[in-house]
Design a protein around this motif. Structure first.
Motif, PDB file in Angstrom:
ATOM      1  N   MET A  24      -6.722   9.678   9.561  1.00 21.47           N
ATOM      2  CA  MET A  24      -6.975   9.937  10.475  1.00 21.47           C
ATOM      3  C   MET A  24      -8.472  10.022  10.712  1.00 21.47           C
ATOM      4  O   MET A  24      -9.478   9.334  11.823  1.00 21.47           O
ATOM      5  N   ALA A  25      -9.662   9.711  10.068  1.00 21.62           N
ATOM      6  CA  ALA A  25     -11.350   9.705  10.028  1.00 21.62           C
ATOM      7  C   ALA A  25     -11.430   8.517  10.224  1.00 21.62           C
ATOM      8  O   ALA A  25     -12.445   7.849  11.705  1.00 21.62           O
ATOM      9  N   GLY A  26     -10.753   7.457  10.126  1.00 21.90           N
ATOM     10  CA  GLY A  26     -10.499   5.847  10.794  1.00 21.90           C
ATOM     11  C   GLY A  26      -9.989   5.915  11.434  1.00 21.90           C
ATOM     12  O   GLY A  26     -10.599   5.053  12.306  1.00 21.90           O
ATOM     13  N   LEU A  27      -8.810   6.198  12.312  1.00 24.42           N
ATOM     14  CA  LEU A  27      -8.299   5.829  13.265  1.00 24.42           C
ATOM     15  C   LEU A  27      -9.402   6.642  14.516  1.00 24.42           C
ATOM     16  O   LEU A  27      -9.664   6.511  15.445  1.00 24.42           O
ATOM     17  N   PHE A  28     -10.464   7.941  14.567  1.00 20.48           N
ATOM     18  CA  PHE A  28     -11.247   8.090  14.897  1.00 20.48           C
ATOM     19  C   PHE A  28     -11.950   7.763  15.124  1.00 20.48           C
ATOM     20  O   PHE A  28     -13.182   7.267  16.252  1.00 20.48           O
ATOM     21  N   LYS A  57     -14.415  -3.616   6.319  1.00 22.06           N
ATOM     22  CA  LYS A  57     -13.750  -2.619   5.263  1.00 22.06           C
ATOM     23  C   LYS A  57     -13.468  -0.942   5.670  1.00 22.06           C
ATOM     24  O   LYS A  57     -12.627  -1.315   4.916  1.00 22.06           O
ATOM     25  N   LEU A  58     -13.811  -0.604   6.794  1.00 19.60           N
ATOM     26  CA  LEU A  58     -13.505   0.604   7.315  1.00 19.60           C
ATOM     27  C   LEU A  58     -11.384   0.504   7.580  1.00 19.60           C
ATOM     28  O   LEU A  58     -10.779   1.272   6.699  1.00 19.60           O
ATOM     29  N   LEU A  59     -10.983  -0.432   7.684  1.00 19.84           N
ATOM     30  CA  LEU A  59      -9.631  -0.758   7.810  1.00 19.84           C
ATOM     31  C   LEU A  59      -8.755  -1.965   6.514  1.00 19.84           C
ATOM     32  O   LEU A  59      -8.428  -0.806   5.889  1.00 19.84           O
ATOM     33  N   ARG A  60      -9.697  -1.903   5.660  1.00 21.83           N
ATOM     34  CA  ARG A  60      -9.190  -2.617   4.594  1.00 21.83           C
ATOM     35  C   ARG A  60      -9.276  -1.645   3.175  1.00 21.83           C
ATOM     36  O   ARG A  60      -8.202  -1.672   3.434  1.00 21.83           O
ATOM     37  N   VAL A  61     -10.383  -0.881   3.510  1.00 26.50           N
ATOM     38  CA  VAL A  61     -11.290   0.233   2.529  1.00 26.50           C
ATOM     39  C   VAL A  61     -10.702   1.385   2.375  1.00 26.50           C
ATOM     40  O   VAL A  61     -10.490   2.427   1.054  1.00 26.50           O
ATOM     41  N   ILE A  62     -10.216   1.700   3.906  1.00 30.02           N
ATOM     42  CA  ILE A  62     -10.206   2.854   3.942  1.00 30.02           C
ATOM     43  C   ILE A  62      -8.612   3.403   4.364  1.00 30.02           C
ATOM     44  O   ILE A  62      -7.766   4.105   3.982  1.00 30.02           O
ATOM     45  N   MET A  63      -8.572   2.519   5.740  1.00 23.31           N
ATOM     46  CA  MET A  63      -7.578   3.061   6.617  1.00 23.31           C
ATOM     47  C   MET A  63      -6.349   2.885   6.177  1.00 23.31           C
ATOM     48  O   MET A  63      -5.458   3.256   5.868  1.00 23.31           O
ATOM     49  N   ASN A  64      -5.817   1.295   5.623  1.00 18.50           N
ATOM     50  CA  ASN A  64      -5.281   0.495   5.023  1.00 18.50           C
ATOM     51  C   ASN A  64      -4.196   1.143   3.833  1.00 18.50           C
ATOM     52  O   ASN A  64      -3.064   1.861   4.340  1.00 18.50           O
ATOM     53  N   PRO A  65      -5.296   1.422   3.046  1.00 16.31           N
ATOM     54  CA  PRO A  65      -4.643   2.096   1.927  1.00 16.31           C
ATOM     55  C   PRO A  65      -4.686   4.086   2.488  1.00 16.31           C
ATOM     56  O   PRO A  65      -3.553   4.248   1.475  1.00 16.31           O
ATOM     57  N   ALA A  66      -5.084   4.257   3.057  1.00 10.08           N
ATOM     58  CA  ALA A  66      -4.906   5.731   3.380  1.00 10.08           C
ATOM     59  C   ALA A  66      -3.069   6.049   4.019  1.00 10.08           C
ATOM     60  O   ALA A  66      -2.390   6.735   3.756  1.00 10.08           O
ATOM     61  N   MET A  67      -3.215   4.947   4.957  1.00 12.90           N
ATOM     62  CA  MET A  67      -1.983   5.387   5.746  1.00 12.90           C
ATOM     63  C   MET A  67      -0.973   4.912   4.723  1.00 12.90           C
ATOM     64  O   MET A  67       0.141   5.417   4.872  1.00 12.90           O
ATOM     65  N   ARG A 110      -6.991  -5.832  17.370  1.00 14.07           N
ATOM     66  CA  ARG A 110      -8.094  -5.838  17.767  1.00 14.07           C
ATOM     67  C   ARG A 110      -9.230  -6.110  16.708  1.00 14.07           C
ATOM     68  O   ARG A 110     -10.246  -7.357  17.722  1.00 14.07           O
ATOM     69  N   ARG A 111      -9.086  -5.595  15.498  1.00 10.68           N
ATOM     70  CA  ARG A 111     -10.915  -6.434  14.766  1.00 10.68           C
ATOM     71  C   ARG A 111     -10.178  -7.308  14.608  1.00 10.68           C
ATOM     72  O   ARG A 111     -11.075  -8.535  14.576  1.00 10.68           O
ATOM     73  N   LYS A 112      -9.662  -7.846  15.438  1.00 10.95           N
ATOM     74  CA  LYS A 112      -8.833  -9.748  14.612  1.00 10.95           C
ATOM     75  C   LYS A 112      -9.827 -10.431  15.282  1.00 10.95           C
ATOM     76  O   LYS A 112     -10.095 -11.550  15.823  1.00 10.95           O
ATOM     77  N   GLU A 113      -9.235  -9.612  16.573  1.00  7.22           N
ATOM     78  CA  GLU A 113      -9.727 -10.353  17.912  1.00  7.22           C
ATOM     79  C   GLU A 113     -11.431 -10.300  18.194  1.00  7.22           C
ATOM     80  O   GLU A 113     -12.570 -10.961  18.396  1.00  7.22           O
ATOM     81  N   PHE A 114     -12.073  -9.609  18.001  1.00  4.73           N
ATOM     82  CA  PHE A 114     -13.357  -9.174  17.607  1.00  4.73           C
ATOM     83  C   PHE A 114     -14.216 -10.820  16.982  1.00  4.73           C
ATOM     84  O   PHE A 114     -14.793 -10.856  16.610  1.00  4.73           O
ATOM     85  N   ALA A 115     -13.254 -10.238  15.459  1.00 10.42           N
ATOM     86  CA  ALA A 115     -13.676 -11.162  14.099  1.00 10.42           C
ATOM     87  C   ALA A 115     -13.667 -12.733  14.795  1.00 10.42           C
ATOM     88  O   ALA A 115     -14.577 -13.347  14.539  1.00 10.42           O
ATOM     89  N   ALA A 116     -12.400 -13.499  16.145  1.00 11.24           N
ATOM     90  CA  ALA A 116     -12.383 -14.224  16.053  1.00 11.24           C
ATOM     91  C   ALA A 116     -13.288 -14.637  17.595  1.00 11.24           C
ATOM     92  O   ALA A 116     -13.057 -15.720  17.651  1.00 11.24           O
ATOM     93  N   GLY A 117     -13.953 -13.636  17.802  1.00  8.43           N
ATOM     94  CA  GLY A 117     -14.763 -13.738  18.286  1.00  8.43           C
ATOM     95  C   GLY A 117     -13.997 -13.987  20.943  1.00  8.43           C
ATOM     96  O   GLY A 117     -14.610 -14.166  21.750  1.00  8.43           O
ATOM     97  N   THR A 118     -12.768 -12.968  20.374  1.00  5.33           N
ATOM     98  CA  THR A 118     -11.685 -13.322  21.365  1.00  5.33           C
ATOM     99  C   THR A 118     -11.975 -11.642  22.235  1.00  5.33           C
ATOM    100  O   THR A 118     -10.795 -12.250  23.329  1.00  5.33           O
ATOM    101  N   ASN A 119     -12.498 -11.276  22.398  1.00  7.79           N
ATOM    102  CA  ASN A 119     -11.884  -9.441  22.464  1.00  7.79           C
ATOM    103  C   ASN A 119     -12.345  -9.855  23.914  1.00  7.79           C
ATOM    104  O   ASN A 119     -13.781  -9.970  24.730  1.00  7.79           O
ATOM    105  N   THR A 120     -11.473  -9.279  24.810  1.00 10.81           N
ATOM    106  CA  THR A 120     -11.917  -9.256  26.372  1.00 10.81           C
ATOM    107  C   THR A 120     -11.963  -7.963  26.979  1.00 10.81           C
ATOM    108  O   THR A 120     -11.728  -8.063  28.256  1.00 10.81           O
TER     109      THR A 120
END
Length: 149
Positions: A24-28, A57-67, A110-120
């Motif tokens: 939840m901390a990551g989702l917030f 890092k938030l997704l890979r290290v905290i959110m994904n394992p916690a989920m 959405r994170r992948k879009e930011f990483a690709a520079g394609t966020n709209t």
């Protein structure tokens, strides 16, 4: 044998609660990072790169394992009899957790879009989306603790 199962159940429940808190901390937090990323960082800038590292890092290290731990512990508790198949509250919780997982997946995309520079999407979109985990959390906590149905 029953005392052993009771003891194991309480440990699994404790692990589940800790994992949910971390998830939840990551989702917030992640949508708030997206707000600032969308509003303040030009694609390819140093700030853009900094946000990308933080989000990944938030997704890979905290959110994904916690989920994953929250789901595994929850499924173990269901296997130990914690799910009341005939009670509406159980289904409200399960559906809300599935929707929460969907929200997690949406944020990951959405994170992948930011990483690709394609966020709209604008910061406003992420501000509004930031409320989704909060509303789902309210449904889950009320369903489990108050059991109004």
């Amino acid at each position: 044998m029953i005392n052993l199962l009771d003891s194991i159940y309480l440990w699994i429940k404790a692990v589940h609660i800790m994992a949910v808190i971390a998830w939840m901390a990551g989702l917030f937090y992640l949508p708030r990072l997206f707000v600032y990323h969308a509003e303040r960082a030009a694609v390819g800038s140093e700030l853009d790169h900094t946000f990308q590292v933080m989000e990944e890092k938030l997704l890979r290290v905290i959110m994904n394992p916690a989920m994953i731990v929250a789901w595994v512990a929850g499924l173990i508790m269901i296997g130990l009899g914690a799910f009341d198949w005939g009670a509406v509250w159980s289904w409200v919780k399960l559906i809300s957790v599935i929707l929460m997982t969907g929200a997690h997946g949406w944020m990951s995309a959405r994170r992948k879009e930011f990483a690709a520079g394609t966020n709209t999407r604008t910061g406003r979109t992420y501000r509004l989306f930031n409320e989704v985990p909060t509303v789902l959390m309210l449904f889950i906590v009320v369903a489990v603790v108050v059991r109004p149905f």
